[in-house]
Scaffold this motif. Sequence first.
Motif, short mmCIF file in Angstrom:
data_model
loop_
_atom_site.label_atom_id
_atom_site.label_comp_id
_atom_site.label_asym_id
_atom_site.label_seq_id
_atom_site.Cartn_x
_atom_site.Cartn_y
_atom_site.Cartn_z
N ARG A 1 0.84 -1.20 0.00
CA ARG A 1 0.00 0.00 0.00
C ARG A 1 0.88 1.25 0.00
O ARG A 1 1.93 1.28 0.65
CB ARG A 1 -0.95 0.03 1.19
CG ARG A 1 -2.06 1.05 1.02
CD ARG A 1 -3.31 0.72 1.80
NE ARG A 1 -4.44 1.51 1.29
CZ ARG A 1 -5.30 1.06 0.38
NH1 ARG A 1 -5.19 -0.15 -0.09
NH2 ARG A 1 -6.28 1.84 -0.05
N TYR A 2 0.41 2.24 -0.74
CA TYR A 2 1.14 3.50 -0.88
C TYR A 2 0.23 4.65 -0.48
O TYR A 2 -0.95 4.69 -0.85
CB TYR A 2 1.60 3.68 -2.33
CG TYR A 2 1.99 5.08 -2.69
CD1 TYR A 2 3.17 5.65 -2.22
CD2 TYR A 2 1.17 5.85 -3.51
CE1 TYR A 2 3.52 6.95 -2.54
CE2 TYR A 2 1.52 7.15 -3.86
CZ TYR A 2 2.69 7.69 -3.36
OH TYR A 2 3.03 8.98 -3.69
N LEU B 1 0.58 10.91 -9.71
CA LEU B 1 0.71 9.56 -9.17
C LEU B 1 1.60 8.65 -9.99
O LEU B 1 1.37 7.43 -10.06
CB LEU B 1 -0.68 8.94 -8.99
CG LEU B 1 -1.38 9.22 -7.64
CD1 LEU B 1 -0.58 8.69 -6.47
CD2 LEU B 1 -1.67 10.70 -7.44
N ALA C 1 -3.81 1.31 -7.68
CA ALA C 1 -2.82 2.10 -8.39
C ALA C 1 -3.26 2.42 -9.81
O ALA C 1 -2.95 3.49 -10.34
CB ALA C 1 -1.48 1.36 -8.40
N ALA D 1 2.99 5.89 -7.81
CA ALA D 1 2.13 4.74 -7.55
C ALA D 1 2.25 3.72 -8.67
O ALA D 1 2.27 2.50 -8.44
CB ALA D 1 0.68 5.20 -7.41
N HIS E 1 5.68 10.53 0.88
CA HIS E 1 5.34 9.23 0.30
C HIS E 1 5.58 8.16 1.36
O HIS E 1 6.67 8.07 1.93
CB HIS E 1 6.21 8.94 -0.92
CG HIS E 1 6.23 10.06 -1.91
ND1 HIS E 1 5.24 10.24 -2.84
CD2 HIS E 1 7.13 11.06 -2.10
CE1 HIS E 1 5.52 11.30 -3.58
NE2 HIS E 1 6.66 11.82 -3.15
N VAL F 1 -3.68 2.42 -2.98
CA VAL F 1 -3.22 3.81 -2.97
C VAL F 1 -4.21 4.68 -2.20
O VAL F 1 -5.43 4.56 -2.37
CB VAL F 1 -3.08 4.36 -4.41
CG1 VAL F 1 -2.73 5.85 -4.38
CG2 VAL F 1 -2.03 3.59 -5.18
#
Length: 268
Positions: A143-144, A189, A178, A192, A220, A207
């Motif tokens: 996960r971002y 992004l 993403a 991502a 980030h 995301v």
Amino acid sequence: MSARRVVLIGYGAIAGDIAEALRVAREPGYALAVLLRPGSSSAGRVPKDMPILDGSDAVAAFAPDLVIEAAGHGAVRESVPACLALGLPVLISSIGALHDDALYADLVAAARRGGGRLLLASGALGGLDYVRAVCHAKQLELRYESRKPPAAWAAELRALGHDPAALAVPVTLFSGTAREAAARYPQNLNVAAALALAGPGFEATGVDVVCDPAASGNTHVVRASSEFGTMSLEIANQPSPTNPKSSWIVAQALLAAVDQHFCPVVMM
């Protein structure tokens, strides 16, 4: 040794920073040219001693050792395929464009036909080496989170009824995959997309996009968990002085990638 020949696609803030650094590089140095659409408003910013190219034939005649895309998703669609078909290595910064599976397949096919290579820059993000190492883990969760100040999201906040100057609490603008993030925010992004391509893919990479009035920079956060272990990474980048949606470090990441491309020792 002759100067390394490099073509820049586009001449915005990132390309300008790259050109400025390469023009003063030590021996063997760099010979630079810029690929622009005819009539591009960027032409006036290009230094007088840098040739402006208007298409793939001109690129072929310049015979670059490397092409660098720094002009957005449209440039990946319009200019990168022809460069790959010429057998050239192309370093792209607008990785978010690759959320389009059909475009990605076309670029790979063009590279295979012509002998070119598609090189993906890490951009504003770190930790991609770890993500690549665990990308085939059976229990991978990735996960971002992107957390930026209101200046980076002024238009989006107004569209939601918020006053960017008066925002007092964080606002989550997006939570999803993403692929959705890269498509919805093509200027924001790319990181991502880079994470998804290094890891389990666009659908399996989560995301979150947060606008935070307390954020002092573009932050980030990457969290990865698998049977091999866990990673938690946080990077706070300063926004670009000319584009708060982008991080200032992006041009430096591209310059580092250029150095690795030409260096006899490569860190993988």
